[in-house]
Design an enzyme around this catalytic site. Sequence first.
Site, PDB file in Angstrom:
ATOM      1  N   GLY A  69       0.834  -1.200   0.000  1.00 41.38           N
ATOM      2  CA  GLY A  69       0.000   0.000   0.000  1.00 41.38           C
ATOM      3  C   GLY A  69       0.870   1.250   0.000  1.00 41.38           C
ATOM      4  N   THR A  70       1.960   1.206   0.734  1.00 45.31           N
ATOM      5  CA  THR A  70       2.883   2.344   0.791  1.00 45.31           C
ATOM      6  C   THR A  70       3.376   2.709  -0.604  1.00 45.31           C
ATOM      7  OG1 THR A  70       3.571   1.741   3.017  1.00 45.31           O
ATOM      8  CG2 THR A  70       5.118   3.079   1.747  1.00 45.31           C
ATOM      9  N   ASN A 142      -6.361   4.858  10.237  1.00 44.82           N
ATOM     10  CA  ASN A 142      -5.834   3.619  10.807  1.00 44.82           C
ATOM     11  C   ASN A 142      -5.807   3.619  12.332  1.00 44.82           C
ATOM     12  OD1 ASN A 142      -3.930   5.542   9.526  1.00 44.82           O
ATOM     13  ND2 ASN A 142      -2.442   4.552  10.855  1.00 44.82           N
ATOM     14  N   GLN A 170      -7.512   0.974   5.051  1.00 42.91           N
ATOM     15  CA  GLN A 170      -8.209   0.491   6.254  1.00 42.91           C
ATOM     16  C   GLN A 170      -9.704   0.290   6.024  1.00 42.91           C
ATOM     17  OE1 GLN A 170      -6.978  -0.598   9.043  1.00 42.91           O
ATOM     18  NE2 GLN A 170      -4.861   0.099   8.867  1.00 42.91           N
ATOM     19  N   ALA A 191      -3.251  -5.632   0.640  1.00 47.54           N
ATOM     20  CA  ALA A 191      -3.800  -6.979   0.845  1.00 47.54           C
ATOM     21  C   ALA A 191      -3.853  -7.389   2.307  1.00 47.54           C
ATOM     22  CB  ALA A 191      -2.957  -7.988   0.055  1.00 47.54           C
ATOM     23  N   HIS A 192      -2.806  -7.013   3.075  1.00 45.09           N
ATOM     24  CA  HIS A 192      -2.720  -7.601   4.419  1.00 45.09           C
ATOM     25  C   HIS A 192      -3.676  -7.004   5.433  1.00 45.09           C
ATOM     26  CE1 HIS A 192       0.055  -4.735   6.746  1.00 45.09           C
ATOM     27  NE2 HIS A 192       0.162  -4.261   5.523  1.00 45.09           N
ATOM     28  N   THR A 228       8.397  -8.188 -12.194  1.00 46.60           N
ATOM     29  CA  THR A 228       7.617  -9.431 -12.283  1.00 46.60           C
ATOM     30  C   THR A 228       6.561  -9.445 -11.179  1.00 46.60           C
ATOM     31  OG1 THR A 228       9.535 -10.572 -13.161  1.00 46.60           O
ATOM     32  CG2 THR A 228       7.796 -11.967 -12.239  1.00 46.60           C
ATOM     33  N   CYS A 316       3.410   1.662  12.575  1.00 45.96           N
ATOM     34  CA  CYS A 316       4.603   2.269  11.984  1.00 45.96           C
ATOM     35  C   CYS A 316       5.228   3.277  12.924  1.00 45.96           C
ATOM     36  CB  CYS A 316       4.257   2.960  10.675  1.00 45.96           C
ATOM     37  SG  CYS A 316       3.308   1.925   9.598  1.00 45.96           S
TER      38      CYS A 316
END
Length: 374
Positions: A69-70, A142, A170, A191-192, A228, A316
Amino acid sequence: MLTYLDHNATTPLRPQAREAMLAALDAGGNPSSIHAQGRAARALVEDARKTIADCLGVLPAMVIFTGVGTEANNFAIKGAQVERIIISATEHSCVLEAAQATGKPLEIIPVSSDGVIDLVALENSLSKDEGKVLVCLMLANNETGTIQPVRQAAEIAAQHGALIHTDAVQALGKIPVNFGLLGVDMMTLSAHKVGGPQGVGALILRDGVVLDKYIHGGGQELGRRGGTENVAGIVGFAAAAKAAIGDMPEKQPEIRALRDLFESKLQQVSPDVVIFSNQVERLPNTSYIALKGMNAQTTLINLDLENIAVSTGSACSSGKVTGSRVLAEMGVPDDLRACALRISFGWNSTESDVTKFIEIWQRLVTRHQQNAAA
Ligand code: PLP
């Protein structure tokens, strides 16, 4: 057994994602290879792209897979062909720092004591005739879970010919997220946070928005992002997002009920507890609390010793001794900021997690009161 109440930091992998990822890892193949194995890997990536697109109501060509996401936030901000940038005061640090790194004029729009952006200040800033603008406004915060009025901000941005990006990392899977209805030009996902793997994200780009290249390399992602593809990660992301959005109508009310139960029990055992942003629309899973005098770092360690995982503000920035920047922007005094703990529920949270937390919390509060009285 671990009582995991830190789903805004990362969410355990959903079984659907794990299964899909294992199959993709076993299948192997480079999606850019012409041979049959490569074509099979390409098909997995394109199926996943379609799944993510369907989740948001967009066309597959609008989905660019990224590393995290970053990265998607950096790509949107550094790639936008604009002269200046406007962000809200409580954006994730990767938005703030990416905006600062562009070296372009940056304006930071204040938020209310509940963390909601000041739309009048946004409009005033957009009214300045100082070139093409990018506005960044996250969909949900968040730390507090505060939901921002992104649709209204997008209308204002459109009236002034500005581009608007929303960080929906979020929000996805917790509240309905429809790209078209929000009226934004760009959106970031990760995704996480939905039960997928770490290290995969996506930037959703409205047709017609052109970004400067950010990751140079091969012609992957329709020439927009070299490298890739992380096939297994992308497949896991799609499976998790589909599962999260599929069970949202049933699951999120359950999660909200758990969170509300948690907060009412918390208030019973510690009536002076402050619950941030509880007067505005919040994510159903997030509770950001502080009890004056109960230092968050100490409490976090004490909870960790009892096998309970929570967070002090954003993962973070935890570890930094300055306390939450988000709460500072909301005008929360330093002594209360030092006590802020984020509890975030998720797809595998249960009532026994609430019971366990409250039991330990009560013990910690009693100990704290005894120490204070001694
Ligand atoms: N934006 C928000 C609102 C987040 O909460 C996070 C993660 O904490 C990110 C962006 C960064 O996402 P990632 O961990 O995929 O880089």
